[in-house]
Design a protein around this motif. Structure first.
Motif, PDB file in Angstrom:
ATOM      1  N   UNK A 131     -41.100 -30.548 -46.650  1.00  0.00           N
ATOM      2  CA  UNK A 131     -41.911 -31.081 -45.557  1.00  0.00           C
ATOM      3  C   UNK A 131     -43.106 -31.879 -46.066  1.00  0.00           C
ATOM      4  N   UNK A 132     -43.775 -31.396 -47.104  1.00  0.00           N
ATOM      5  CA  UNK A 132     -44.995 -32.046 -47.589  1.00  0.00           C
ATOM      6  C   UNK A 132     -44.737 -33.089 -48.661  1.00  0.00           C
ATOM      7  N   UNK A 133     -43.790 -32.818 -49.564  1.00  0.00           N
ATOM      8  CA  UNK A 133     -43.563 -33.704 -50.707  1.00  0.00           C
ATOM      9  C   UNK A 133     -42.091 -33.685 -51.107  1.00  0.00           C
ATOM     10  N   UNK A 134     -41.243 -34.375 -50.323  1.00  0.00           N
ATOM     11  CA  UNK A 134     -39.810 -34.392 -50.642  1.00  0.00           C
ATOM     12  C   UNK A 134     -39.518 -35.167 -51.915  1.00  0.00           C
ATOM     13  N   UNK A 135     -38.436 -34.798 -52.585  1.00  0.00           N
ATOM     14  CA  UNK A 135     -38.026 -35.485 -53.818  1.00  0.00           C
ATOM     15  C   UNK A 135     -36.980 -36.542 -53.469  1.00  0.00           C
ATOM     16  N   UNK A 136     -37.243 -37.804 -53.814  1.00  0.00           N
ATOM     17  CA  UNK A 136     -36.232 -38.832 -53.549  1.00  0.00           C
ATOM     18  C   UNK A 136     -35.106 -38.746 -54.573  1.00  0.00           C
ATOM     19  N   UNK A 137     -33.937 -39.141 -54.165  1.00  0.00           N
ATOM     20  CA  UNK A 137     -32.825 -39.241 -55.105  1.00  0.00           C
ATOM     21  C   UNK A 137     -33.026 -40.503 -55.941  1.00  0.00           C
ATOM     22  N   UNK A 138     -32.463 -40.536 -57.137  1.00  0.00           N
ATOM     23  CA  UNK A 138     -32.619 -41.700 -58.008  1.00  0.00           C
ATOM     24  C   UNK A 138     -32.037 -42.928 -57.314  1.00  0.00           C
ATOM     25  N   UNK A 139     -32.769 -44.031 -57.414  1.00  0.00           N
ATOM     26  CA  UNK A 139     -32.451 -45.293 -56.746  1.00  0.00           C
ATOM     27  C   UNK A 139     -32.499 -45.156 -55.232  1.00  0.00           C
ATOM     28  N   UNK A 140     -33.385 -44.295 -54.772  1.00  0.00           N
ATOM     29  CA  UNK A 140     -33.614 -44.101 -53.350  1.00  0.00           C
ATOM     30  C   UNK A 140     -35.101 -43.948 -53.085  1.00  0.00           C
ATOM     31  N   UNK A 141     -35.430 -43.625 -51.850  1.00  0.00           N
ATOM     32  CA  UNK A 141     -36.835 -43.418 -51.503  1.00  0.00           C
ATOM     33  C   UNK A 141     -36.931 -42.374 -50.403  1.00  0.00           C
ATOM     34  N   UNK A 142     -38.138 -41.870 -50.232  1.00  0.00           N
ATOM     35  CA  UNK A 142     -38.421 -40.902 -49.188  1.00  0.00           C
ATOM     36  C   UNK A 142     -39.826 -41.134 -48.685  1.00  0.00           C
ATOM     37  N   UNK A 143     -40.112 -40.711 -47.481  1.00  0.00           N
ATOM     38  CA  UNK A 143     -41.441 -40.901 -46.909  1.00  0.00           C
ATOM     39  C   UNK A 143     -42.277 -39.635 -46.984  1.00  0.00           C
ATOM     40  N   UNK A 144     -43.597 -39.834 -47.079  1.00  0.00           N
ATOM     41  CA  UNK A 144     -44.556 -38.731 -47.061  1.00  0.00           C
ATOM     42  C   UNK A 144     -45.559 -39.048 -45.959  1.00  0.00           C
ATOM     43  N   UNK A 145     -45.745 -38.108 -45.056  1.00  0.00           N
ATOM     44  CA  UNK A 145     -46.589 -38.324 -43.890  1.00  0.00           C
ATOM     45  C   UNK A 145     -48.002 -37.818 -44.134  1.00  0.00           C
ATOM     46  N   UNK A 146     -48.978 -38.667 -43.807  1.00  0.00           N
ATOM     47  CA  UNK A 146     -50.391 -38.308 -43.946  1.00  0.00           C
ATOM     48  C   UNK A 146     -50.853 -37.518 -42.730  1.00  0.00           C
ATOM     49  N   UNK A 147     -51.979 -36.811 -42.884  1.00  0.00           N
ATOM     50  CA  UNK A 147     -52.556 -36.108 -41.741  1.00  0.00           C
ATOM     51  C   UNK A 147     -53.256 -37.122 -40.838  1.00  0.00           C
ATOM     52  N   UNK A 148     -53.909 -36.653 -39.781  1.00  0.00           N
ATOM     53  CA  UNK A 148     -54.521 -37.535 -38.795  1.00  0.00           C
ATOM     54  C   UNK A 148     -55.609 -38.419 -39.393  1.00  0.00           C
ATOM     55  N   UNK A 149     -56.226 -37.996 -40.483  1.00  0.00           N
ATOM     56  CA  UNK A 149     -57.270 -38.793 -41.146  1.00  0.00           C
ATOM     57  C   UNK A 149     -56.697 -39.765 -42.170  1.00  0.00           C
TER      58      UNK A 149
END
Length: 184
Positions: A131-149
């Motif tokens: 939920x906080x810091x997913x691991x992307x697969x090689x040659x891929x990407x993943x998103x990380x969501x910031x808090x309200x600030x």
């Protein structure tokens, strides 16, 4: 001659007056009260400037580039049973991300270092905190969501396995994965 001196004197007086005006100090806000029950107040403005930053660490601190090594036993080559990390006691890789720029994307780009290649899709990554810091697969990407600030302060352990689904030629296969955290 007197007129010239008078004009010069006026000119010098004017220049001096301009200099005094330019040197007049700026005054802070003030108030004067004659009634002590109302009090006197004055305003003072403050400004704090915080720069944008992204701090991202994958593995050991400093300039060390960690090695994730898989030693596949000869009897198990291509048997489709995943192989865990064999060096560093099989430890997971610590990852930290601290940022104040909002949502981020983590991209993983693999490059090979030898003449023989194993497809990067044979290496699978997982995170201890998806939920906080997913691991992307090689040659891929993943998103990380910031808090309200717009802040991200996350850490996780990433674990890698070699899927071992193909029989490949004997040898040592090397490569580097570059992880980049950036605004999407």
């Amino acid at each position: 001659m007197k007129n010239v001196r008078s004009i010069r004197g006026l000119a010098l007086t004017g220049v001096a007056a301009l200099g005094l005006i330019a040197m007049t100090p700026a005054l802070a806000d003030s108030d004067f009260a004659t009634n002590s029950t109302t009090g006197a107040s004055a305003d003072l403005n403050f400004e704090v400037v915080i720069p944008e930053f992204i701090s991202f660490q994958v593995g050991s601190s400093g300039t060390t580039v960690d090695l994730v090594q898989f030693n596949v036993p000869a009897a198990d080559v291509g048997d489709q049973n995943p192989v865990s990390r064999s060096n560093a006691g099989g430890a997971a890789i610590p990852v930290t991300l601290l940022s104040n720029v909002g949502n981020l994307a983590i991209n993983a780009v693999g490059s090979t270092g030898g003449t023989n290649d194993i497809d990067w899709d044979q290496i699978t990554a997982s995170s201890s905190d998806v939920a906080a810091l997913p691991a992307p697969q090689v040659n891929g990407s993943t998103g990380v969501t910031a808090d309200a600030d717009g802040v991200i302060d996350a850490s996780a352990d990433w674990t890698f396995v070699y899927d071992n689904t193909n029989v490949v030629g004997a040898g040592t296969y090397t490569g580097t994965v570059t992880y980049t955290a950036a605004t999407p």
